[in-house]
Scaffold this active site. Structure first.
Site, PDB file in Angstrom:
ATOM      1  N   PHE A 149      -3.434   1.503  -2.583  1.00 33.03           N
ATOM      2  CA  PHE A 149      -4.173   1.811  -3.805  1.00 33.03           C
ATOM      3  C   PHE A 149      -3.905   0.711  -4.825  1.00 33.03           C
ATOM      4  O   PHE A 149      -2.755   0.414  -5.129  1.00 33.03           O
ATOM      5  CB  PHE A 149      -3.732   3.184  -4.314  1.00 33.03           C
ATOM      6  CG  PHE A 149      -4.352   3.636  -5.624  1.00 33.03           C
ATOM      7  CD1 PHE A 149      -5.548   3.123  -6.083  1.00 33.03           C
ATOM      8  CD2 PHE A 149      -3.729   4.612  -6.396  1.00 33.03           C
ATOM      9  CE1 PHE A 149      -6.114   3.551  -7.275  1.00 33.03           C
ATOM     10  CE2 PHE A 149      -4.279   5.062  -7.591  1.00 33.03           C
ATOM     11  CZ  PHE A 149      -5.475   4.516  -8.036  1.00 33.03           C
ATOM     12  N   CYS A 150      -4.969   0.083  -5.340  1.00 36.51           N
ATOM     13  CA  CYS A 150      -4.876  -0.942  -6.371  1.00 36.51           C
ATOM     14  C   CYS A 150      -3.957  -2.075  -5.896  1.00 36.51           C
ATOM     15  O   CYS A 150      -4.159  -2.629  -4.825  1.00 36.51           O
ATOM     16  CB  CYS A 150      -4.414  -0.310  -7.685  1.00 36.51           C
ATOM     17  SG  CYS A 150      -4.528  -1.410  -9.118  1.00 36.51           S
TER      18      CYS A 150
END
Length: 577
Positions: free
Chosen positions: A306-307
């Site tokens: 994530f990210c």
């Protein structure tokens, strides 16, 4: 206010003035927005500072149009005709019914519009123009009449209604925030990590100085043979993925029959001031993959990032691929940048000068404070994350409501200086990660195209940190000769709210199109819009690559990996401030 309180207030505001919006707030002191065409106006000063120019003919035309509209406002004022405006900052009745406040807003909005037109008329390269646009918008947002007691009728009414108590409460809350060094976005006393956020049952089964590895307890009698390893960003804490039971992506994955492991990054202190990007890859993501393989006795696992966590885990898989190792059965990337061509508004913070300054101060050791990172992200959405709370907390003396996502947002993390500087230069500034063989990480030449796994890529349509088109660009980098192995799903909302969109609530919408083309807009034009959460789409993808169903393990860990402590562990509870 006592002399001591005044001193504390002044010191606090001096610290906050490092951010443009608060600096402007103190500068204008509630007087109102200046004529954008005045010789000493802030906008013209800003343009001179950036070495930007405007065609004199364009400037003259805009000035003429401005004076015409200002004269029309004055005529309406003389005729007692209230101006009409539609702006959620001024939605309360008092803004519309009280003449002085209504015209104050009308003039503010007029000035704001022409400041925008001036900015767009600047003759400058796009990168410089973007910086000017950002700086001017910070000024415009700061100068809103809603931000000052003298020009905010809602705050004035509250002051009268409470007999001055609202102002006293506001000052007290401001002084409390002085001690914290940040504006309170939520009632932080309402939450405690491990009690009502980050509550999914599990155990820490491994730790080193970089991270703790959590293994979550199954809730189904059978589980998929291949485990799921989740790598969250190292900016902020992992529990954005495990807020509360009803909006926990971790819990959702467990309920789908996956054996879930999650990396809980350490919140760096001075003992980690020398940690590099290589360390995050080798001692972080790669070590986590190896431990999950040992515990699960599976060579293949589903990998999730994530990210920044997606950037880290993709780098790790590319390093392993260079070593001839392909542990990923599938790869999930949520709002992740691999191609940094389009970095949205964050681009205004990255240029050679700024990166070089960071390298001089932090490149050889030190910490990038979480408070500074939080201030940067707040400046991207100042009306939502700064001025909204200045108005409610300080001007009106209201206690911020309890909101789990904003509690997480305020729980910042530090970053090691060497790691942070490497990341800034090689990704945001030079965009080298996508270039095969250009970077050497952990002794390996990086080539993301060597990652051998089907990929699920998610972007959020209104993401200001990872523009969805930039997330989409990963599909051109990964599996370049096997495009059919890549899937892209576009969700509604922003960087966080788009991701944390529980299937159980069936809110918002998403877009799907199995035909991946090079141009993101072409893809979207042909996409199908679907109601509800995108999570079931991901669950279907994950199940396809998770292997057969087997009996759920009776306990977490394995030989050599016993339970060290219950989830969420110690590391996530270390605060940066």
């Amino acid at each position: 206010m006592s002399d001591t309180s005044q001193t504390m207030y002044a010191n606090w505001m001096q610290e906050l003035m490092k951010q443009n919006p608060l600096q402007e707030w103190m500068k204008i002191n509630g007087v109102g927005m200046q004529n954008p065409f005045a010789q000493d106006s802030s906008i013209l000063t800003t343009l001179k500072e950036y070495g930007a120019e405007i065609d004199p003919a364009v400037l003259s035309r805009l000035q003429s149009e401005y004076m015409t509209e200002l004269a029309n406002l004055w005529k309406d004022f003389i005729a007692s005709k209230l101006p009409q405006f539609d702006d959620r900052r001024f939605s309360a009745t008092d803004w519309h019914q009280q003449t002085t406040h209504a015209y104050n807003v009308a003039i503010y909005l007029l000035n704001a519009r022409f400041l925008g037109l001036l900015t767009e008329s600047v003759q400058a390269p796009e990168k410089k123009k973007q910086k000017i646009r950002f700086a001017v918008q910070q000024m415009v947002d700061a100068m809103s009449p809603a931000n000052f007691l003298a020009t905010n009728p809602e705050a004035q009414a509250k002051l009268i209604e409470t007999g001055g108590e609202s102002l006293m409460t506001g000052i007290a809350q401001m002084l409390e925030d002085l001690q914290k060094g940040r504006i309170s976005l939520t009632d932080e006393s309402a939450f405690e990590v491990g009690k009502n956020v980050a509550t999914t049952a599990g155990s820490v089964v491994f730790e080193n100085r970089m991270f703790q590895l959590i293994q979550y307890k199954p809730t189904t009698k059978t589980v998929h043979q291949r485990p799921l390893l989740m790598v969250p960003p190292c900016i902020n804490k992992f529990y954005i993925l495990d807020l509360q039971p009803e909006n926990s992506l971790v819990r959702y994955a467990v309920e789908q029959g996956h054996t879930v492991f999650l990396v809980s990054w350490a919140n760096p202190d001075q003992s980690m001031s020398d940690v590099t990007w290589d360390d995050y890859i080798e001692q972080g993501a790669i070590k986590a993959i190896e431990v999950v393989q040992d515990i699960s006795k599976q060579d293949k696992l589903n990998v999730f990032g994530f990210c920044v966590g997606g950037t880290i885990v993709s780098t790790a898989l590319a390093v392993l691929a260079d070593r001839g190792n392909h542990p990923a059965s599938s790869l999930t990337l949520l709002t992740t940048l691999l191609d940094f061509t389009n970095t949205g508004v964050l681009d205004v913070f990255v240029d050679e000068l700024q990166v070089s300054l960071r390298e001089q101060t932090l490149g050889s050791g030190g910490l990038m404070p979480g408070r500074d990172l939080a201030s940067t992200f707040s400046s991207l959405r100042p009306n939502d994350l700064v001025w909204n709370y200045v108005q409610s907390n300080y001007l009106k003396g209201q206690k911020p409501p309890a909101f789990d996502l904003l509690y997480w947002n305020s729980d910042s993390t530090n970053l090691p200086g060497p790691m942070f500087c490497w990341y800034l230069r090689n990704t945001y500034l030079e965009n080298s990660l996508k270039e095969p063989g250009k970077l050497n990480v952990a002794g390996s030449k990086l080539d993301l195209a060597k990652i051998d796994a089907p990929v699920f890529i998610y972007g959020s349509k209104e993401d200001h940190i990872v523009p969805w088109q930039a997330a989409f660009a990963s599909a051109s980098i990964l599996n370049p000769k096997k495009k059919s192995r890549n899937r892209f799903v576009l969700g509604a909302s922003g960087h966080i709210a788009g991701v944390i969109n529980p299937a159980s609530k069936n809110k918002r919408n998403y877009w799907i199109n199995d035909k991946l083309v090079a141009d993101p807009q072409t893809w979207l034009n042909a996409a199908t819009e679907c109601p509800g959460s995108w999570w079931p789409q991901w669950a279907t993808f994950l199940a396809e690559h998770a292997g057969k169903m087997v009996k759920a393990p009776a306990k977490v860990g394995a030989v050599g990996y016993s339970e060290l402590e219950p989830a969420p562990g110690r590391y996530v509870k270390v605060r940066a401030d």
